[in-house]
Structure formats: structure tokens, C-alpha cells
Write a protein that holds these residues in place. Sequence first.
Motif, PDB file in Angstrom:
ATOM      1  N   PRO A 132      71.068  44.945 123.236  1.00 39.48           N
ATOM      2  CA  PRO A 132      71.637  44.290 122.062  1.00 39.48           C
ATOM      3  C   PRO A 132      72.645  45.205 121.378  1.00 39.48           C
ATOM      4  O   PRO A 132      72.404  46.407 121.253  1.00 39.48           O
ATOM      5  CB  PRO A 132      70.419  44.060 121.170  1.00 39.48           C
ATOM      6  CG  PRO A 132      69.434  45.112 121.594  1.00 39.48           C
ATOM      7  CD  PRO A 132      69.663  45.315 123.054  1.00 39.48           C
ATOM      8  N   GLY A 133      73.747  44.619 120.924  1.00 40.17           N
ATOM      9  CA  GLY A 133      74.775  45.398 120.246  1.00 40.17           C
ATOM     10  C   GLY A 133      74.823  45.067 118.773  1.00 40.17           C
ATOM     11  O   GLY A 133      75.788  45.395 118.085  1.00 40.17           O
ATOM     12  N   SER A 134      73.784  44.400 118.293  1.00 42.14           N
ATOM     13  CA  SER A 134      73.717  44.060 116.869  1.00 42.14           C
ATOM     14  C   SER A 134      72.275  43.740 116.522  1.00 42.14           C
ATOM     15  O   SER A 134      71.474  43.423 117.409  1.00 42.14           O
ATOM     16  CB  SER A 134      74.598  42.845 116.578  1.00 42.14           C
ATOM     17  OG  SER A 134      74.210  41.767 117.414  1.00 42.14           O
TER      18      SER A 134
ATOM     19  N   LYS B 127      81.265  58.993 114.355  1.00 42.73           N
ATOM     20  CA  LYS B 127      82.433  58.210 114.785  1.00 42.73           C
ATOM     21  C   LYS B 127      82.049  56.969 115.591  1.00 42.73           C
ATOM     22  O   LYS B 127      82.935  56.200 115.991  1.00 42.73           O
ATOM     23  CB  LYS B 127      83.373  59.079 115.623  1.00 42.73           C
ATOM     24  CG  LYS B 127      84.078  60.173 114.833  1.00 42.73           C
ATOM     25  CD  LYS B 127      85.252  59.646 114.001  1.00 42.73           C
ATOM     26  CE  LYS B 127      85.694  60.665 112.956  1.00 42.73           C
ATOM     27  NZ  LYS B 127      86.230  61.894 113.538  1.00 42.73           N
ATOM     28  N   GLU B 128      80.765  56.750 115.840  1.00 43.12           N
ATOM     29  CA  GLU B 128      80.330  55.590 116.626  1.00 43.12           C
ATOM     30  C   GLU B 128      80.976  54.311 116.080  1.00 43.12           C
ATOM     31  O   GLU B 128      81.006  54.096 114.868  1.00 43.12           O
ATOM     32  CB  GLU B 128      78.793  55.476 116.563  1.00 43.12           C
ATOM     33  CG  GLU B 128      78.205  54.344 117.377  1.00 43.12           C
ATOM     34  CD  GLU B 128      78.255  54.592 118.887  1.00 43.12           C
ATOM     35  OE1 GLU B 128      78.515  55.753 119.295  1.00 43.12           O
ATOM     36  OE2 GLU B 128      78.047  53.627 119.644  1.00 43.12           O
ATOM     37  N   HIS B 129      81.466  53.498 116.972  1.00 41.39           N
ATOM     38  CA  HIS B 129      82.149  52.228 116.654  1.00 41.39           C
ATOM     39  C   HIS B 129      83.534  52.434 116.043  1.00 41.39           C
ATOM     40  O   HIS B 129      84.232  51.463 115.753  1.00 41.39           O
ATOM     41  CB  HIS B 129      81.331  51.345 115.683  1.00 41.39           C
ATOM     42  CG  HIS B 129      79.973  50.986 116.190  1.00 41.39           C
ATOM     43  ND1 HIS B 129      78.813  51.342 115.537  1.00 41.39           N
ATOM     44  CD2 HIS B 129      79.587  50.312 117.289  1.00 41.39           C
ATOM     45  CE1 HIS B 129      77.760  50.897 116.213  1.00 41.39           C
ATOM     46  NE2 HIS B 129      78.215  50.270 117.288  1.00 41.39           N
ATOM     47  N   LEU B 130      83.938  53.698 115.817  1.00 39.09           N
ATOM     48  CA  LEU B 130      85.195  53.926 115.095  1.00 39.09           C
ATOM     49  C   LEU B 130      86.221  54.738 115.879  1.00 39.09           C
ATOM     50  O   LEU B 130      87.417  54.481 115.761  1.00 39.09           O
ATOM     51  CB  LEU B 130      84.908  54.650 113.765  1.00 39.09           C
ATOM     52  CG  LEU B 130      83.952  53.916 112.805  1.00 39.09           C
ATOM     53  CD1 LEU B 130      83.577  54.811 111.628  1.00 39.09           C
ATOM     54  CD2 LEU B 130      84.567  52.615 112.307  1.00 39.09           C
TER      55      LEU B 130
ATOM     56  N   GLY C 145      70.076  50.914 121.287  1.00 42.13           N
ATOM     57  CA  GLY C 145      71.072  49.906 121.014  1.00 42.13           C
ATOM     58  C   GLY C 145      71.045  49.660 119.495  1.00 42.13           C
ATOM     59  O   GLY C 145      71.168  50.563 118.706  1.00 42.13           O
ATOM     60  N   HIS C 146      70.812  48.444 119.142  1.00 40.34           N
ATOM     61  CA  HIS C 146      70.704  48.034 117.734  1.00 40.34           C
ATOM     62  C   HIS C 146      69.398  47.246 117.607  1.00 40.34           C
ATOM     63  O   HIS C 146      69.259  46.187 118.210  1.00 40.34           O
ATOM     64  CB  HIS C 146      71.866  47.111 117.347  1.00 40.34           C
ATOM     65  CG  HIS C 146      73.215  47.770 117.336  1.00 40.34           C
ATOM     66  ND1 HIS C 146      74.010  47.818 116.214  1.00 40.34           N
ATOM     67  CD2 HIS C 146      73.923  48.400 118.324  1.00 40.34           C
ATOM     68  CE1 HIS C 146      75.143  48.448 116.487  1.00 40.34           C
ATOM     69  NE2 HIS C 146      75.119  48.810 117.781  1.00 40.34           N
ATOM     70  N   VAL C 147      68.447  47.744 116.847  1.00 42.90           N
ATOM     71  CA  VAL C 147      67.139  47.093 116.698  1.00 42.90           C
ATOM     72  C   VAL C 147      66.602  47.361 115.287  1.00 42.90           C
ATOM     73  O   VAL C 147      66.513  48.525 114.882  1.00 42.90           O
ATOM     74  CB  VAL C 147      66.106  47.656 117.726  1.00 42.90           C
ATOM     75  CG1 VAL C 147      64.775  46.924 117.610  1.00 42.90           C
ATOM     76  CG2 VAL C 147      66.628  47.588 119.158  1.00 42.90           C
TER      77      VAL C 147
HETATM   78 FE   FE2 Z   1      76.888  49.616 118.815  1.00 40.69          FE
END
Ligand code: FE2
Length: 560
Positions: free
Chosen positions: A310-312, A411-414, A348-350
Motif C-alpha cells: 500500500p502506498g497510502s 526527503k521521502e516523496h519529495l 509501506g503506509h499502514v
Molecule cells: Fe510512500
Amino acid sequence: MGTRVSTAPTNSGLTTGPIEGSSKQYLDVGHLRVPVRRIHLTNGEHLDVYDTSGPYTDAAADIDVERGLPRVRDSWARPEPVAGASTQLAWARAGIVTDEMRFIAAREGVDEELVRSEVAAGRAVIPANHRHPESEPMIIGKRFAVKINANIGNSAVRSSIADEVEKMVWATRWGADTIMDLSTGADIHTTREWILRNSPVPVGTVPIYQALEKVDGDPTALTWEIYRDTVIEQAEQGVDYMTVHAGVLLRYIPLTARRVTGIVSRGGSIMAAWCLAHHRESFLYTHFEELCEIFRRYDITFSLGDGLRPGSIADANDEAQFAELRTLGELTRIARSRDVQVMIEGPGHVPMHKIAENVRLEEELCDGAPFYTLGPLATDIAPAYDHITSAIGAAMIAQAGTAMLCYVTPKEHLGLPNRDDVKVGVITYKIAAHAADLAKGHPRAQERDDALSRARFEFRWVDQFNLSLDPDTAREYHDETLPAEPAKTAHFCSMCGPKFCSMRISADVRAYAEENGLATAEDIERTMAEGMASKSAEFARAGKRVYVPLEPVTGAGDPA
Ligand code: FE2
Ligand code: IRN
């Protein structure tokens, strides 16, 4: 403070020399030299801590990037193959304790038999390609200290090869247990060669990235043959573990259609594109047994990729994620039947309430294979702080049994992390991993907390800095308000000022109790209460100000 070397790169462009207040030592275990970092305290004591930094922090080491590190493991005993397999798993299953296992036992402060039996059961892995003899063996498994991985590697905007080597040296200096070279773009082979020849920790890669370079970035042009040859090329160089997204099956792709963030894994999206374009099952899945044969030859460890992670927060624990996990379990059994070591990548994203379920299912579906997760981020709302959002999830998932944590930087996602981001990411993940070690009761974890707490209580400031994960920053923050040398022994800091330091008040209480022969717990409690009451009266008299104006430090010792 003329001894501060830890942030200064040398002429070669590499950061070398000991970390502030420490020296490199080696424990002699038979013919093995097991490195530790010895932190020297001002009271004459010392504390030895786990050391990932290799010869770079050894003042006596002669570092030459062109030559590479000494090939230490070349001189170690290599047992005979067991039924054709020369892997740590095969040897462990046959009851053989290898030099790698012995080295790890000394490093972790545990019994050799624990190391062997956990590897034999598949609950732990030792990523150690025969062709990476420069590496100092380490173990990934829930019964051992929680490990962290730092990703390095350039993207299209590339840095020089020496810069990439320095990123590895820098990440391991602060505690990265493994590094993954995720380079794309030009010079990928040469960059990896330099990193491997100079890396004291296992190196992981995602071979599909290089395979994609070979077909000019068109995923539909990939073939099993191109992929296989890439894996062999990297295997020959000495890559210790490889991420393989073999659980992204054609029939799972539609399960991602309604997700908020679809497929966020790079490798996962490459394989999904291939499967859809050809309307065929992934070649990673259909050729998995051949892949096992290659991995077995070098003792490369599978890191079975979570291509559908999952990415969100919205997509956590959904059908696509767990369908893939079930397939990773099937592949785990195939690899193990060929004596190949396996770990499993996770999200991931949890959100926090859905974290434990991930570990439970992973252990159940993948027969206890070590879990290796990317955070997870416990919320999506803080870009620029995702080292923190993810360290919250990482600490929780590690406490629940995850064996290795892949770091996330601010910096993740940026953007691409710079040197400072790498350090912040590593330190943040050391905190998450160590917090989990404490909660799990790892035999040695609390030693360092206790040593640091004693130093703090006794106002041994220098020891407090040096025992910390990041001595340079701790010292810098302290010195921002109290730079004078005498403040390093003062019985207060600028947070509460000299009058309201609780540590100092309790020290006074203890001294009072001792002088007056008050020894029972009740006496001490009563004296404490009296002491606190008198301090509270003092606080009231002083005008009930929590923040007192700073007073300059005038001399050594207790200035108040
Ligand atoms: Fe992510
Ligand atoms: C770790 C756990 N789940 C993913 N990872 C890491 O993410 C993995 O080890 C590798 O460094 C990177 C792979 O990313 P993609 O290709 O899955 O996005």
C-alpha cells in the motif's frame, strides 16, 4: 575540541576516523576478528557497542578506495557443500556452525547454536555472497537485534562514483546494517563494483532496475533472458541480497484498480506493465526455480519484493497486498526447498491499528521468514517529516517481530536525499530499531540506555554526548547555549537552568539522606517529598517562572 573528526571528509573524499569519544576494537574469537566500537567514558569505564562502520572508523586502517577493503572472509573456513548447496541455510540445516555464524554470535552476544538453529529454521538469514568477502557477516531475524537498511544510489541526476562510495561509508558510519544500491542511469555496473569492493556491510540491489536500463526504460521490452543475465552479472560482482518482485501476478493487478494510490512500488509497476502488455504471467514467477539455482550458487538471499504494497493509509491491508503476500509464501517454500535463504518485504503506509496484522499474516503465510519493511508510515499528512511518520510505524512493526527496517529520509516523496538526510534517516531508524530491541528484551540493548542515564544523572555531559546515537548533534545543541568548557561538568543545562534542575535536586536529596543516615525506601520517599516541597516553595518565592534567565557559567564545578 580538537578531536572532532567525525564530520570531516578526508582528502580521498571519504569520511574516516573514529566517531567522537570512541575507538575501534576487535574481539579475538579464534581466528576471527570481531569489530566493536568502544565508547570511552570520563569515569574510566567503557561500553562496547555493535559496530557496522568497518575499517573506516579504525584510526590505524589504511584505506584505499581503488584497492578496496581487505577480503577478510577469503581466509575463513568454507565447509563442503551439502547435497550440492554451499549456502548458510544448507550448512545450518546440516548442523554446521560456519565462521559467519560464529562471527555473528560474538557480534550479537548470543550463543552460536541460536544463530545456527534460527538460520536452519528459516527464521533468520545471513546475506553473504561468496563473492563479497570484504563484508562483515550480520544476521537478520527476529531473535536478534533489529537491523536497518539505508538505500543509496543516484537517479537520473547523477553524482560521481566516489560520491556513491562516500554515501555508503557515511550511512554505515551512523549504523546502517546493510545498504541497497538502487542506482539507475549510466555507470551502474562500475558504481556497484566500487561500492561492493569498499563495503563492510551486505549490499542489496533490485536487478529489475538495471534490466530496465538495458531495454532503454521500456518495461514491455523486458525478457527473462535479459533479467537473468543481469542477475548473474550482479551475482558475480558479489551482491548479497536481491529484491525480486515475483509475487506480482497478472490476476492481482486488477485488485489495485480502485486504490487511492495504485501501485507505488517501482519494481511492482515495471512488472505490472510487462504482465499487462503481454497478457502473460510474470517471468519472475514462471522462472522462479531457475532463479533459485542462480541464487544458490552464490548464496544470495532473496528479498521477495512487495510490489503491491500500500502506498497510502487508505490502501493498507487490502486484498491486493495480502494476495501478493500469500504468493510470497509459496515462493518462500520453493526457495527453501533449494537451500536458498529468503526474507519478505513489507509495507509501506499502514495506520497503527493495522500494523500487527501485517506481521501476524507474514509469519503465518511465509513460514516465519524474516520480515523486512519500509517504515511503514503511520500517517500520510507530513511530507518533509516522513522519517518520523515512518519511524512510528517502524518501531511498532519491529516490536511485533519485523527483523529489518528500510529507512526513510526526510526527503521521502519529495526528492533525492543528500548527506544530511541520509544521516537523519539512519539515526531515526536506529532509534526505532533500538526502541524495539528494548521492548523485546534483547540481552544487550539496555546497557547503553543505563550507561547514558547514569552519565546524565551524574552530569557527565561529555559521556552523555558520546553514548548517544549522534554525539556531534547532541554536543552542538548543548553548546548552542552553554559553549564554555566548564559547562561540560556543570550540574545543569540551559533547559531548566541551575535552580530548577530535577536531576540536581534528586542528587541533593540523596546526599541529604546519606548524611542523615536515612536508608529505608520510606525514609527516602519522605525526604524526597520534603525536598520537593522545599523546592516548590523556592519556586513559588522565585516568582513561579518556569524559564529562568540564563546565568553565565563562571568556573569549573558547580557554579550555583
Ligand atoms: Fe510512500
Ligand atoms: C523494503 C520493504 N519494502 C520495500 N523495501 C525496499 O524498497 C526494497 O528493499 C528496496 O530498497 C526498495 C524497492 O522499492 P520498489 O522497487 O519496490 O519501489
